[in-house]
Scaffold this motif. Sequence first.
Motif, PDB file in Angstrom:
ATOM      1  N   PHE A 196     -21.941   4.444  -7.746  1.00  0.00           N
ATOM      2  CA  PHE A 196     -20.844   3.660  -8.326  1.00  0.00           C
ATOM      3  C   PHE A 196     -21.389   2.359  -8.926  1.00  0.00           C
ATOM      4  O   PHE A 196     -21.062   1.984 -10.037  1.00  0.00           O
ATOM      5  CB  PHE A 196     -19.846   3.290  -7.217  1.00  0.00           C
ATOM      6  CG  PHE A 196     -18.511   3.957  -7.354  1.00  0.00           C
ATOM      7  CD1 PHE A 196     -18.368   5.303  -7.039  1.00  0.00           C
ATOM      8  CD2 PHE A 196     -17.397   3.259  -7.771  1.00  0.00           C
ATOM      9  CE1 PHE A 196     -17.135   5.924  -7.142  1.00  0.00           C
ATOM     10  CE2 PHE A 196     -16.156   3.877  -7.879  1.00  0.00           C
ATOM     11  CZ  PHE A 196     -16.024   5.209  -7.559  1.00  0.00           C
ATOM     12  N   VAL A 199     -23.503   2.847 -12.097  1.00  0.00           N
ATOM     13  CA  VAL A 199     -22.720   3.080 -13.309  1.00  0.00           C
ATOM     14  C   VAL A 199     -22.111   1.751 -13.787  1.00  0.00           C
ATOM     15  O   VAL A 199     -22.153   1.412 -14.966  1.00  0.00           O
ATOM     16  CB  VAL A 199     -21.638   4.153 -13.054  1.00  0.00           C
ATOM     17  CG1 VAL A 199     -20.779   4.341 -14.284  1.00  0.00           C
ATOM     18  CG2 VAL A 199     -22.289   5.471 -12.675  1.00  0.00           C
ATOM     19  N   LEU A 200     -21.599   0.991 -12.840  1.00  0.00           N
ATOM     20  CA  LEU A 200     -21.030  -0.326 -13.154  1.00  0.00           C
ATOM     21  C   LEU A 200     -22.092  -1.230 -13.798  1.00  0.00           C
ATOM     22  O   LEU A 200     -21.849  -1.891 -14.805  1.00  0.00           O
ATOM     23  CB  LEU A 200     -20.539  -0.948 -11.849  1.00  0.00           C
ATOM     24  CG  LEU A 200     -19.669  -2.184 -11.922  1.00  0.00           C
ATOM     25  CD1 LEU A 200     -18.350  -1.848 -12.593  1.00  0.00           C
ATOM     26  CD2 LEU A 200     -19.390  -2.709 -10.504  1.00  0.00           C
ATOM     27  N   PHE A 203     -22.865  -0.619 -17.530  1.00  0.00           N
ATOM     28  CA  PHE A 203     -21.927  -1.256 -18.458  1.00  0.00           C
ATOM     29  C   PHE A 203     -22.173  -2.764 -18.536  1.00  0.00           C
ATOM     30  O   PHE A 203     -22.113  -3.359 -19.603  1.00  0.00           O
ATOM     31  CB  PHE A 203     -20.480  -0.961 -18.023  1.00  0.00           C
ATOM     32  CG  PHE A 203     -20.028   0.413 -18.432  1.00  0.00           C
ATOM     33  CD1 PHE A 203     -19.214   0.596 -19.547  1.00  0.00           C
ATOM     34  CD2 PHE A 203     -20.430   1.533 -17.730  1.00  0.00           C
ATOM     35  CE1 PHE A 203     -18.822   1.855 -19.943  1.00  0.00           C
ATOM     36  CE2 PHE A 203     -20.043   2.806 -18.116  1.00  0.00           C
ATOM     37  CZ  PHE A 203     -19.227   2.968 -19.221  1.00  0.00           C
TER      38      PHE A 203
ATOM     39  N   ILE B  11     -14.370   5.904 -10.986  1.00  0.00           N
ATOM     40  CA  ILE B  11     -15.223   4.737 -11.248  1.00  0.00           C
ATOM     41  C   ILE B  11     -14.849   4.065 -12.563  1.00  0.00           C
ATOM     42  O   ILE B  11     -14.898   2.853 -12.714  1.00  0.00           O
ATOM     43  CB  ILE B  11     -16.719   5.162 -11.256  1.00  0.00           C
ATOM     44  CG1 ILE B  11     -17.658   4.021 -11.707  1.00  0.00           C
ATOM     45  CG2 ILE B  11     -16.994   6.313 -12.192  1.00  0.00           C
ATOM     46  CD1 ILE B  11     -17.892   2.998 -10.725  1.00  0.00           C
ATOM     47  N   ILE B  15     -14.565   0.056 -13.763  1.00  0.00           N
ATOM     48  CA  ILE B  15     -15.357  -0.505 -14.871  1.00  0.00           C
ATOM     49  C   ILE B  15     -14.425  -1.135 -15.900  1.00  0.00           C
ATOM     50  O   ILE B  15     -14.640  -2.274 -16.346  1.00  0.00           O
ATOM     51  CB  ILE B  15     -16.213   0.609 -15.523  1.00  0.00           C
ATOM     52  CG1 ILE B  15     -17.333   0.991 -14.571  1.00  0.00           C
ATOM     53  CG2 ILE B  15     -16.793   0.146 -16.865  1.00  0.00           C
ATOM     54  CD1 ILE B  15     -18.091   2.224 -14.969  1.00  0.00           C
TER      55      ILE B  15
END
Lengths: 718, 72
Positions: A196, A199-200, A203, B11, B15
């Motif tokens: 998680f 992936v965050l 970005f 997720i 984001i």
Amino acid sequence: MSTMNLWPMLAAAGPRQLLTLGAVDFLIIVIYFAVVLGIGFYLKKFASTGEDFFLAGRKMTAWIAGLSFISANLSSLETMGWSAMAYQYGMLGAHAYLIGAIPAILFLAVVMMPFYYICKTHSVPGYLKLRYGEGARSVAGISFSFMTVMVSGASMFAMAKILNLLLGWNMNVSIWIASITVAIYVTLGGLLSAVFNEVLQYFLIWAGSLLIPILGIIHAGGWSKMLATIQENVRVIHPTVGNADFTSLWRNLGSFDTNPMGIDWFGMVFGLGLAVSFGYWCTDFLQVQRVIVAKDLRSAQNGTLIGAVLKMLVPLIVTIPGLLGLAVLLNPDGTPMVLVPESDPRAGITHRTFNDVLPLLMGQYLGPGLLGLGVTAMIAGFMSGMAGNVSAFATVWTYDVYRPLLNRNASDRHYLAMGRWSSMIGVLISIATAYALFFFSNILEFLQVLVFFFIVPLFGTVILGMLWKRATPAGGFWGFLTAIVVSIGMWIFVHTFPDGYRPGPKITLSAGATVALEKTAQGKVETITRIVVEKGAVELLNVPVAAADRAADRPSEWTVGAADLTLPATTTSKGQELTVQVLASEVMLSGTSQTDRFGVEKVAVVLRPGVSVKAQEVSRRFAPAAFNPDHTRYIARSEKAKPMAVNMYSAWWSLVVCLAVTVLVSLVTRPKPDAELKNLVMGLTVLPDEGPCPWHQNPKLWAVAVTVVLVVVNIVFW
Amino acid sequence: MQHDSERQIPIWFFIGALLVLYGVIILGTGVYQVVQPPEKPLALAHLHAGVWWGALMVAVGSTYVWRFRPGR
């Protein structure tokens, strides 16, 4: 203009701290910490079995697997490090994202993934156990566990050091806050949490970094103008390779002389493109773990391919900033700013280092809020890197060391608890490693290299195991072990100096010394021509001083007597003239209450009576920070090889040794019966039928598409 | 994260939410700097990167939040 003239100007550089954050920037950082902790607590309820904790339930979609695969690799050391590489080696730095990654990622997706996936291994050492037996697995499992926490500790130390240099933050606070946060969210959610956050982070890195190349290229006056400025500036910035071509990918690889890395195309293709790259992308468990946990084989393959596309985009935010550093970073008078390697004695005193190129650009372009986002992306990169290492450690420790060697028949609940405990212990060992690095900080720069020396042989062993059913357990074990030993041997060899390695002559003026500087002015540029030290202490390293000028009873530490002592501006060693460097980090200017700092070379230094002198003659047979050209030419085929070229060639030879030994030993030892190799070796593995595959989900089609893009990019930037 | 789970918030929602939050902060700061320019402007400050970059983050983030909102 020689670099000498630039030194005094840079001496006037502002405060040591590079970036200053405002309240908005801190708000952005605080929000990030709150969000990752919140996600950790939220995910705890989804990590209730061993499979959930260690493998994120094997439920990830291709996009998440791909993003996490690439993000685990895109740490802050990576972005800062490869920007620094591009600053040092020019566009060749982009090869790490092209030939140095894409072919290997495609190979992993198309050829290797089915074996990893079908045998349902938890880890790469787990595959070794199934294919070769316990011996190879134990070597891999134990060295991998050890390495991951070392790397995690090193990245923690690097983070603390960087935040300290950039922002002036206390290193202890950085280490503890970051590691407690990581410990909490990995212990709660296991791999799911780690993924998680990766992936965050992906970005955040793009949101925080993409503005730099956009604004930088506008600032440089467009792409072509930037390339032209670079070729002009490198004559000043990198004078030793000032004639090399910094703006091509392949055109400059015809010989060792025409590029800044001192490498040829063979080293680039086989060293980086084959050995280093396949070792890293196909067998580094941290990477592979990200995709073997996808929900099905097709997602695992497509996730890897998505990773390949994302990887090819990274040069936009890494290589271009490095190149921009050569074009748009200027001194106040408009001359190009010169950055130096960490090993340079001027580093941190009068000059910023290569590694500062990205932060310098951040400071140049990013205003309030944006700077906070850039710093958050950096912290996120470090923390998710740590989390990735810690979760990989917990998996390999629990499944490949604890379960087979210590407690074979416990319940899933027990292994889940062990996973949580080992995550926490992993963080603690990382912290201990980070603190150890305070005392042995020079280990840091070699750690990454040593990791490759382990991973490359691992790739040789795994790939022979997958493709050649005749490879035997003994062959795998001895090939793996021999190649590791040979790698370490090569590393020792290139850093060994039978005639002794003498660091360059250097005079260091101690803090508080009083000096008078004689200067000449040429336009705006002032050049120091003579330094007179009136009071205080100086340290001499490999600077010759006649015996008559020293104290007879203490020739290495004395006080200048009745007459002035003039130190030479140059010395001679083995028939070569060496310039003497003079460094002053904080001295008083004579007759004033002003302090100054400077770094100059080839300038006469006069010591007045009463100045105390400490003289050292250093000559080492083993110097891990220096490369012996007489030895590197055997490994990297050229005396001109730069460290990166030596590493690539070493990786190539270690792969060759691994393959050769594995094949030779296998030919004289007994192979495993075919029945035991089912689902592990090509030819004995039936791919599962995953139902009809729409064309847009066909991994082979996408692999071809990615290959075409790779070729086009290489031709465009040829 | 996985689309087959009923309960777990994807997720992408987290984001999106973070991008919106950051975008609003950066856009707000950027607009403030247009109105009240700093004493020592950065290189290319006249391009007002904070304004359009913040707006872009809000736009991208909102798309994710809407597309992956819980209970959808």
